[in-house]
Design a protein around this motif. Structure first.
Motif, PDB file in Angstrom:
ATOM      1  N   SER A 219       0.829  -1.201   0.000  1.00 65.62           N
ATOM      2  CA  SER A 219       0.000   0.000   0.000  1.00 65.62           C
ATOM      3  C   SER A 219       0.869   1.260   0.000  1.00 65.62           C
ATOM      4  O   SER A 219       0.599   2.223  -0.727  1.00 65.62           O
ATOM      5  CB  SER A 219      -0.920  -0.006   1.232  1.00 65.62           C
ATOM      6  N   VAL A 220       1.927   1.251   0.805  1.00 64.83           N
ATOM      7  CA  VAL A 220       2.839   2.393   0.870  1.00 64.83           C
ATOM      8  C   VAL A 220       3.479   2.642  -0.499  1.00 64.83           C
ATOM      9  O   VAL A 220       3.490   3.774  -1.008  1.00 64.83           O
ATOM     10  CB  VAL A 220       3.935   2.158   1.929  1.00 64.83           C
ATOM     11  N   LYS A 221       4.004   1.600  -1.117  1.00 62.84           N
ATOM     12  CA  LYS A 221       4.708   1.764  -2.402  1.00 62.84           C
ATOM     13  C   LYS A 221       3.756   2.181  -3.514  1.00 62.84           C
ATOM     14  O   LYS A 221       4.125   2.965  -4.401  1.00 62.84           O
ATOM     15  CB  LYS A 221       5.437   0.474  -2.745  1.00 62.84           C
ATOM     16  N   SER A 222       2.530   1.652  -3.456  1.00 60.08           N
ATOM     17  CA  SER A 222       1.549   2.028  -4.468  1.00 60.08           C
ATOM     18  C   SER A 222       1.236   3.520  -4.404  1.00 60.08           C
ATOM     19  O   SER A 222       1.161   4.202  -5.437  1.00 60.08           O
ATOM     20  CB  SER A 222       0.258   1.219  -4.261  1.00 60.08           C
ATOM     21  N   ILE A 223       1.096   4.034  -3.203  1.00 60.50           N
ATOM     22  CA  ILE A 223       0.798   5.465  -3.033  1.00 60.50           C
ATOM     23  C   ILE A 223       2.001   6.310  -3.438  1.00 60.50           C
ATOM     24  O   ILE A 223       1.865   7.332  -4.123  1.00 60.50           O
ATOM     25  CB  ILE A 223       0.383   5.753  -1.581  1.00 60.50           C
ATOM     26  N   LEU A 224       3.202   5.890  -3.043  1.00 56.46           N
ATOM     27  CA  LEU A 224       4.404   6.640  -3.401  1.00 56.46           C
ATOM     28  C   LEU A 224       4.612   6.693  -4.915  1.00 56.46           C
ATOM     29  O   LEU A 224       5.112   7.686  -5.451  1.00 56.46           O
ATOM     30  CB  LEU A 224       5.630   6.009  -2.737  1.00 56.46           C
ATOM     31  N   SER A 225       4.206   5.630  -5.602  1.00 52.08           N
ATOM     32  CA  SER A 225       4.379   5.606  -7.063  1.00 52.08           C
ATOM     33  C   SER A 225       3.454   6.604  -7.761  1.00 52.08           C
ATOM     34  O   SER A 225       3.728   7.041  -8.877  1.00 52.08           O
ATOM     35  CB  SER A 225       4.109   4.198  -7.599  1.00 52.08           C
ATOM     36  N   LYS A 226       2.351   6.956  -7.074  1.00 49.82           N
ATOM     37  CA  LYS A 226       1.386   7.893  -7.665  1.00 49.82           C
ATOM     38  C   LYS A 226       1.532   9.310  -7.109  1.00 49.82           C
ATOM     39  O   LYS A 226       1.199  10.284  -7.782  1.00 49.82           O
ATOM     40  CB  LYS A 226      -0.034   7.395  -7.395  1.00 49.82           C
ATOM     41  N   GLN A 227       2.014   9.403  -5.863  1.00 48.68           N
ATOM     42  CA  GLN A 227       2.123  10.698  -5.192  1.00 48.68           C
ATOM     43  C   GLN A 227       3.524  10.854  -4.593  1.00 48.68           C
ATOM     44  O   GLN A 227       3.705  10.787  -3.375  1.00 48.68           O
ATOM     45  CB  GLN A 227       1.061  10.805  -4.081  1.00 48.68           C
ATOM     46  N   PRO A 228       4.541  11.063  -5.412  1.00 51.05           N
ATOM     47  CA  PRO A 228       5.926  11.136  -4.906  1.00 51.05           C
ATOM     48  C   PRO A 228       6.193  12.318  -3.975  1.00 51.05           C
ATOM     49  O   PRO A 228       7.154  12.290  -3.213  1.00 51.05           O
ATOM     50  CB  PRO A 228       6.766  11.233  -6.188  1.00 51.05           C
ATOM     51  N   ARG A 229       5.337  13.335  -3.999  1.00 51.75           N
ATOM     52  CA  ARG A 229       5.559  14.503  -3.151  1.00 51.75           C
ATOM     53  C   ARG A 229       4.692  14.478  -1.893  1.00 51.75           C
ATOM     54  O   ARG A 229       4.589  15.471  -1.181  1.00 51.75           O
ATOM     55  CB  ARG A 229       5.267  15.785  -3.942  1.00 51.75           C
ATOM     56  N   ILE A 230       4.096  13.368  -1.597  1.00 52.00           N
ATOM     57  CA  ILE A 230       3.208  13.261  -0.436  1.00 52.00           C
ATOM     58  C   ILE A 230       3.989  13.435   0.863  1.00 52.00           C
ATOM     59  O   ILE A 230       5.154  13.030   0.969  1.00 52.00           O
ATOM     60  CB  ILE A 230       2.473  11.894  -0.445  1.00 52.00           C
ATOM     61  N   GLY A 231       3.356  14.040   1.866  1.00 49.88           N
ATOM     62  CA  GLY A 231       3.974  14.192   3.179  1.00 49.88           C
ATOM     63  C   GLY A 231       3.780  12.930   4.010  1.00 49.88           C
ATOM     64  O   GLY A 231       2.922  12.090   3.708  1.00 49.88           O
ATOM     65  N   ILE A 232       4.552  12.803   5.066  1.00 45.83           N
ATOM     66  CA  ILE A 232       4.538  11.568   5.844  1.00 45.83           C
ATOM     67  C   ILE A 232       3.187  11.346   6.547  1.00 45.83           C
ATOM     68  O   ILE A 232       2.690  10.227   6.615  1.00 45.83           O
ATOM     69  CB  ILE A 232       5.707  11.519   6.865  1.00 45.83           C
ATOM     70  N   ASP A 233       2.583  12.404   7.062  1.00 45.93           N
ATOM     71  CA  ASP A 233       1.298  12.231   7.748  1.00 45.93           C
ATOM     72  C   ASP A 233       0.230  11.757   6.776  1.00 45.93           C
ATOM     73  O   ASP A 233      -0.543  10.838   7.073  1.00 45.93           O
ATOM     74  CB  ASP A 233       0.875  13.543   8.414  1.00 45.93           C
ATOM     75  N   ALA A 234       0.200  12.364   5.604  1.00 43.40           N
ATOM     76  CA  ALA A 234      -0.767  11.949   4.583  1.00 43.40           C
ATOM     77  C   ALA A 234      -0.473  10.528   4.115  1.00 43.40           C
ATOM     78  O   ALA A 234      -1.404   9.735   3.872  1.00 43.40           O
ATOM     79  CB  ALA A 234      -0.726  12.913   3.399  1.00 43.40           C
TER      80      ALA A 234
END
Length: 326
Positions: free
Chosen positions: A166-181
């Motif tokens: 789940s973490v990697k999937s989100i990072l692949s779509k939102q590379p600028r996401i903050g840690i809390d989000a």
């Protein structure tokens, strides 16, 4: 365990969440009307656990009478202890994962799986110590304990892979996401939240297995699927409504079981509406069990006794009364 990928979630909850949004529930059955019947408890001095109200393994409710009036602790069954350990492990792993992500930040969060696998044995040893007395009371053998450890390994590894994916999937779509989000999007549940059910005549220290950020109450079960399990999510929904004054219309029972030939836990999720019939059933069961305690009225043995009941020895149920299929 408590959350799914977007596509799987859409398939599982298709129709349920939207029906929940449009579902009409009589205002008198909402938890925020805790000061009016039928939500208002009939007695001020009796506080029940949600499990005491929702549990229907003992059809007559004598298990509650024996615990509350006779003061009998009961002997935990092996299945009960296994369930407690698995509950503990799931909640612990999710909490550890969130802590690790906050500590390591967005870049370090990508190593979540490796971290969880590395500390697995240490956590299993801690669970064995924490539940050691229960293992003794339930007469666990060494083989039984090894089975629990094997199942913990399956459960822990599965959860680690799900959260890391789940973490990697989100990072692949939102590379600028903050840690809390990232934490809240990748692991969108609160586990073991403590809530106060006092206004509804329930315990002041209730613990909800999981609450998802789309307002779904989740409850983890092991063993066979039972229709009355939905009363647990219903009870917690009423308490949430009494505290936050926000409608909770959907629950989900998560069944986890293990088979030797499967390398992963077998999981079945059963979503359901927390509708008027379930709310009435929970409140009627609460009122009946409160009255039984208040009157100190022994309801007697049920026609059939649950094979894993903690109080079989105390109640003196004969072999002919014990249900073969637990």
């Amino acid at each position: 365990m408590y959350f799914l990928s977007g596509e799987d979630r859409r398939k599982l909850f298709k129709g349920i969440v939207s029906r929940g949004r449009s579902m009409t529930v009589d205002e008198s059955l909402r938890g925020w009307n805790w000061d009016k019947p039928p939500v208002e408890p009939p007695y001020d001095t009796i506080k029940l656990g949600v499990y005491e109200v929702a549990g229907q393994y003992c059809a007559s409710g004598r298990d509650v009478f024996v615990r509350r009036i006779d003061g009998i602790k009961g002997t935990p069954s092996k299945d009960m202890v296994r369930g407690l350990v698995y509950h503990h492990a799931v909640a612990d792993e999710i909490s550890i994962a969130k802590t690790y992500m906050y500590k390591q930040g967005v870049l370090g969060a990508a190593d979540l799986y490796e971290h969880l696998v590395a500390i697995a044995e240490e956590r299993f040893a801690a669970y064995m110590l924490t539940h050691g007395m229960l293992f003794k009371e339930a007469a666990f053998t060494e083989a039984d304990i090894e089975e629990v450890k094997m199942n913990l390994h399956k459960l822990w590894t599965y959860e680690a892979s799900q959260m890391a994916s789940s973490v990697k999937s989100i990072l692949s779509k939102q590379p600028r996401i903050g840690i809390d989000a990232l934490v809240h999007t990748a692991i969108p549940v609160i586990v073991e939240q403590k809530i106060d059910g006092n206004a509804l005549g329930l315990s002041t220290h209730l613990s909800v297995d999981a609450f998802s950020f789309d307002s779904i109450i989740l409850d983890l079960k092991t063993g066979e699927e039972k229709e009355f399990h939905k009363l647990s999510t219903t009870g917690y929904a009423l308490v949430y409504e009494s505290i936050f004054e926000y409608p909770i219309n959907v629950g989900c029972i998560v069944y986890v079981n293990f088979y030797n030939n499967s390398p992963v836990p077998i999981i079945k999720r059963v979503p359901h509406l927390i509708d008027e019939p379930l709310r009435r059933e929970f409140l009627e069961a609460r009122d009946a069990k409160m009255k039984m305690i208040y009157d100190r009225r022994d309801p007697g043995l049920p026609r059939k006794c649950y094979a894993n009941c903690q109080f079989l020895k105390h109640c003196g149920a004969g072999p002919e009364q014990i249900e073969v299929s637990a």
